[in-house]
Design an enzyme around this catalytic site. Structure first.
Site, PDB file in Angstrom:
ATOM      1  N   CYS A 173       0.811  -1.219   0.000  1.00 22.82           N
ATOM      2  CA  CYS A 173       0.000   0.000   0.000  1.00 22.82           C
ATOM      3  C   CYS A 173       0.844   1.268   0.000  1.00 22.82           C
ATOM      4  CB  CYS A 173      -0.955  -0.011   1.183  1.00 22.82           C
ATOM      5  SG  CYS A 173      -2.004  -1.465   1.130  1.00 22.82           S
ATOM      6  N   HIS A 313      -2.392   8.550   5.753  1.00 20.73           N
ATOM      7  CA  HIS A 313      -2.696   7.258   5.138  1.00 20.73           C
ATOM      8  C   HIS A 313      -4.159   6.942   5.456  1.00 20.73           C
ATOM      9  CE1 HIS A 313      -1.826   3.508   3.254  1.00 20.73           C
ATOM     10  NE2 HIS A 313      -2.011   2.793   4.330  1.00 20.73           N
ATOM     11  N   GLU A 324      -1.218   5.451  13.208  1.00 21.28           N
ATOM     12  CA  GLU A 324      -0.818   6.693  12.531  1.00 21.28           C
ATOM     13  C   GLU A 324      -0.901   7.872  13.494  1.00 21.28           C
ATOM     14  OE1 GLU A 324      -2.847   7.422   8.836  1.00 21.28           O
ATOM     15  OE2 GLU A 324      -1.251   8.793   8.168  1.00 21.28           O
ATOM     16  N   LYS A 345      -8.974   9.026   1.696  1.00 12.18           N
ATOM     17  CA  LYS A 345      -9.604   7.703   1.586  1.00 12.18           C
ATOM     18  C   LYS A 345     -11.036   7.717   2.104  1.00 12.18           C
ATOM     19  CE  LYS A 345      -5.374   4.888   1.721  1.00 12.18           C
ATOM     20  NZ  LYS A 345      -4.347   5.858   2.145  1.00 12.18           N
ATOM     21  N   HIS A 350      -9.498   2.961  -0.408  1.00 11.78           N
ATOM     22  CA  HIS A 350      -8.063   2.644  -0.415  1.00 11.78           C
ATOM     23  C   HIS A 350      -7.679   2.091  -1.785  1.00 11.78           C
ATOM     24  CE1 HIS A 350      -4.117   1.633   0.564  1.00 11.78           C
ATOM     25  NE2 HIS A 350      -4.278   0.951   1.676  1.00 11.78           N
ATOM     26  N   PHE A 409       1.262  -3.527   4.124  1.00  8.41           N
ATOM     27  CA  PHE A 409       1.574  -4.893   4.560  1.00  8.41           C
ATOM     28  C   PHE A 409       3.031  -5.194   4.228  1.00  8.41           C
ATOM     29  CE2 PHE A 409      -2.904  -6.975   4.075  1.00  8.41           C
ATOM     30  CZ  PHE A 409      -3.323  -6.282   5.196  1.00  8.41           C
TER      31      PHE A 409
END
Lengths: 423, 396
Positions: A173, A313, A324, A345, A350, A409
């Site tokens: 991501c 993010h 975050e 987002k 996403h 990830f």
């Protein structure tokens, strides 16, 4: 000459072209209008049947010619559209760009429709025998191309006339941000004076959705799709899978000014730090994300008072938003209270491999337009996350620097610092 | 000589020939080197299979091993070999500041689940619903992570604690070329002091064969050396499972640690010929021109895949240089896709370090080479696209 170089004596890197496609539309104008109106692109899935699925919503891009042609074709078209818009804006020839290409795109796999058609074209032997026997007698390379990890970039390189061996990359991501970072680094090292960085992801297939579902990563709030992505809210329950693309033309500031190009912003700094804790979870103390933010600030030559806005993010998963917040409050201390932090987002979902690039594009537009897109669906604030998330409605603001975060990830953490002016 | 010269201080290798630098050197320099092939598992194809590996030697935790399939295990294991070889493994400080570029494809799908879905598709027209039904109930959640391209690097971070930065390049042989090229550029520019770079390929899965065969690239029938497959049945590629990782360092960094330097990594040149429009041999010649080749006889570790057109073009480009003695190592290891170029660079560095060349792997097609190789060329010309090469030289 000094103002062509940064605090470490490296060439300053300008952005001279931007292109964007998301579920909100094609092109910067449509996207910006929708984004600043707080409109959501999340909708019920119609591309494939949703029987047996816990999540039946997504931010798919359904309005392109390849939207129903499989992940490879759609990812290519998304990348191509964004790339063309960006190159055109920069003023370079769209078929003779002349700099290297860095493409963030999802890992490819043979599409199920192809797998079914190969399998059912033969009746002999085991499943793999049947697939292989049919494969070796195919008369075209169309299916082959969809199974090669470098073929989208190769096609883009042909189309745009980029230079050399194109790089296709994945940092999960964070991929879109990494594509930009690679372009910035190539210019800083003097390998080129311009680069094309693209993040594109058209891989919202049933299998992709199911895989993320099995990892409990997705929101299941299917009844009101536009409200499902709610970063920093108390009742956030996962991200919404989405598609899109963005492209940036990166150029040494010196070269850009020499040819009279319009400077859309400056890539001030990039930082990254890998996490060794777990395949999908981040280290509980947030140290890798903290390290990535700090590395980006240091690379940009800015202190903790140097950032005007954070493009988060902000995935809307319980884990990400908490982590975050922890990392931002650790790095910025008291300053974080006066820093707006919003998540695109909340509206576009996403976009995975494209997210870092799309959010960098929106960050640059935020500075240039003096408008911060909101975090929508912030109806039930998470009391543990004290942030000014720019709730519900856009905000006019004089923003001269932005931090954009991307975490993925596999312990991928990449942060970009952008500035409106060269300084 | 400069402080930011790129030197090779660690090599990890696994292939059908065995594991580690010694095993490869002994097998490849033996007078009668013979390939290890398996022609029975995937007829009509031959593959070079993995040797027996005790994963726990480099991946201590069973839990970590279980989170991966063979491809990720192979890469993580081989990365461990390279880190060990460079004296970096277990050094927390060095690992935490080490940057990494991994060349990766994808991991193994669950063949049992896929086959069951395909079998059911023969009697059902609602194939998309069938997919949802089977995938939601039969996929193992962790398998997704074992398939993800960037999770090889992710596992290297988790198992070996390499956490400076982590990037994964995709795109077959070209990914391996770009990984080495980018890693070297980072060190030369002072951006990194030490880097882990490499790739792994696990061919023993039908999907990995399918990745070649959808383009008609696999050789069929009896095994032949890589340069002699033109005219035989099929497309010429015999694939192999294997992996190669390198530890690259700035000369200054390696000297300060007092490490043995295998070789210096000189120019790394990459390219993308438009093969449908331009002559590939000419394009490869153009790359050779840019590689600053030394005068005199030159040993070349060629990553040639056996794919007919690409292999013929590379053979002819190398032959035109007159004094290049090519060694098509895929004859003995099979084609290892993303790992092919790092493997070529590793074998080149070994020859430089051990001050000896490799005998011909194919006496019919490959020239003799005698003497001490001061510089060795490493190449990877993609079976379908992308090309690259590097010159590896003695460091003093």
């Amino acid at each position: 000459m000094a103002h062509y170089h940064d605090h470490l004596g490296r060439p300053l890197v300008a952005v001279t072209g931007i292109g964007v496609v998301t579920s909100l539309g094609v092109g910067k104008t449509d996207n910006w209008t929708a984004l600043t109106s707080g409109r959501s692109g999340i909708h019920p899935i119609t591309r494939f049947p949703v029987d047996h699925l816990n999540t039946r919503i997504a931010g798919t891009v359904d309005f392109l010619a390849s939207s129903d042609k499989g992940a490879s074709a759609l990812t290519f078209e998304l990348a191509e559209k964004a790339g063309r818009e960006a190159i055109a804006e920069s003023g370079f020839d769209t078929d003779e760009f002349g700099g290297p290409l860095f493409l963030a795109s999802p890992p490819v796999e043979l599409d199920w429709r192809e797998r079914f058609s190969l399998y059912n074209a033969s009746k002999e032997g085991s499943a793999s025998d049947r697939l292989l026997a049919v494969a070796r007698n195919l008369q075209t390379l169309d299916i082959f191309e969809t199974s090669q990890f470098g073929s989208i970039a190769a096609r883009l390189a042909d189309e745009f006339g980029t230079r050399g061996l194109p790089i296709t990359l994945s940092t999960a991501c964070a991929s879109g941000a990494t594509a930009i970072q690679l372009g910035v680094e190539a210019i800083r090292r003097g390998e080129c004076d311009r680069a094309l960085s693209i993040g594109a992801d058209g891989s919202a297939t049933a299998e992709a959705l199911i895989r993320f579902s099995l990892l409990s990563a997705l929101s299941t709030q299917n009844d009101t799709p536009e409200k499902a992505s709610k970063p920093f809210s108390k009742d956030r329950d996962g991200f919404v899978l989405a598609e899109g693309s963005a492209a940036l033309v990166l150029e040494s500031l010196e070269a850009a000014l020499a040819r009279g190009a319009t400077i859309l912003g400056i890539m001030r700094g990039c930082g990254e730090k890998a996490d060794d804790f777990h395949r999908t979870r981040s280290k509980p103390d947030g140290s890798p994300a903290i390290g990535a933010v700090k590395a980006a600030l240091a690379d940009a030559g800015l202190g903790k008072d140097g950032i005007g806005y954070v493009n988060a993010h902000g995935t809307s998963t319980p884990e990400n938003d908490k982590m975050e917040h922890l990392s931002l409050s650790t790095v910025f201390g008291e300053h974080i209270r006066s820093m707006p932090v919003s998540s695109n987002k909340s509206m576009i979902g996403h976009t995975l491999s494209a997210a870092g690039a799309i959010e960098a594009a929106f960050s640059l537009m935020t500075m240039r337009q003096g408008v911060i897109p909101p975090t929508i669906n912030y109806d039930n604030p998470d009391p543990a996350i004290e942030l000014d998330v720019v709730p519900h409605r856009k905000r006019e603001a004089d923003v001269s620097t932005v931090l954009s975060n991307s975490f993925g990830f596999g312990g991928q953490n990449t942060c970009l610092v952008m500035a409106r002016e060269p300084v | 000589m400069s402080a930011h010269d790129v030197v090779i201080t660690g090599i990890g290798l696994v292939s059908s020939l065995g594991e580690g630098t010694d095993a490869h050197w002994h097998k490849l320099t033996a007078a009668d080197a013979a390939p290890t092939v398996d022609a029975t598992r995937y007829p009509p194809y031959t593959v070079h299979p993995l040797p027996e590996i005790d994963w726990s030697l480099q991946i201590a935790k069973r839990g970590d091993q279980r989170q991966m399939e063979t491809w990720q295990r192979l890469g993580t294991y081989t990365a461990g070999l390279a880190l060990d070889d460079a004296g970096i493994k277990g050094d927390e400080g060095l690992c935490a500041t080490m940057d990494m570029v991994v060349a990766a494809g994808g991991g193994e799908r669950d063949g049992t689940v896929d086959d069951a879905i395909l079998a059911a598709s023969e009697t059902r027209n609602d194939r998309e619903v069938l997919l949802n039904e089977k995938l939601t109930t039969e996929l193992r959640p962790t398998l997704f992570l074992a398939q993800l391209s960037n999770l090889l690097a992710g596992n290297i971070s988790i198992v070996h604690k390499v956490t400076g930065s982590s990037r994964t390049f995709m795109g077959e042989e070209g990914a391996g070329v770009s990984a080495v090229e980018t890693a070297a550029a980072r060190i030369r520019s002072g951006q990194s002091t030490h880097m882990l770079v490499g790739g792994a390929f696990q061919t023993e899965h039908p999907d990995m064969l399918l990745g070649y065969e959808l383009g008609g690239y696999l050789h069929r029938g009896p095994w032949k050396p890589v340069w002699q497959r033109d005219g035989a049945e099929g497309g010429g590629v015999v694939s192999g499972s294997g992996a190669a990782f390198l530890v690259l360092e700035s000369r200054e960094h390696a000297k300060a640690r007092g490490r043995h330097i295998y070789a210096q990594l000189g120019p790394v040149i990459s390219g993308r010929a438009r093969r449908s429009k331009e002559d590939l041999a000419t394009a490869i010649g153009g790359l050779l021109d840019k590689t600053s080749l030394p005068d005199g006889p030159l040993l070349a570790l060629s990553g040639a895949s056996g794919a007919h057109a690409a292999t013929a073009a590379e053979g002819s480009a190398l032959a035109q240089y007159g004094n290049i003695a090519a060694r098509g190592f895929a004859t003995l290891t099979g084609h290892m896709k993303e790992a092919q170029f790092p493997f070529a660079v590793a074998l080149a560095a070994l020859a430089v370090d051990r001050k000896a060349g490799y005998p011909a792997f194919d006496a019919q097609a490959e020239k003799r080479y005698e003497g001490i190789p001061h510089s060795v060329l490493a190449t990877a010309v993609g079976y379908h696209y992308f090309e690259g090469m590097a010159l590896v030289s003695a460091s003093d």
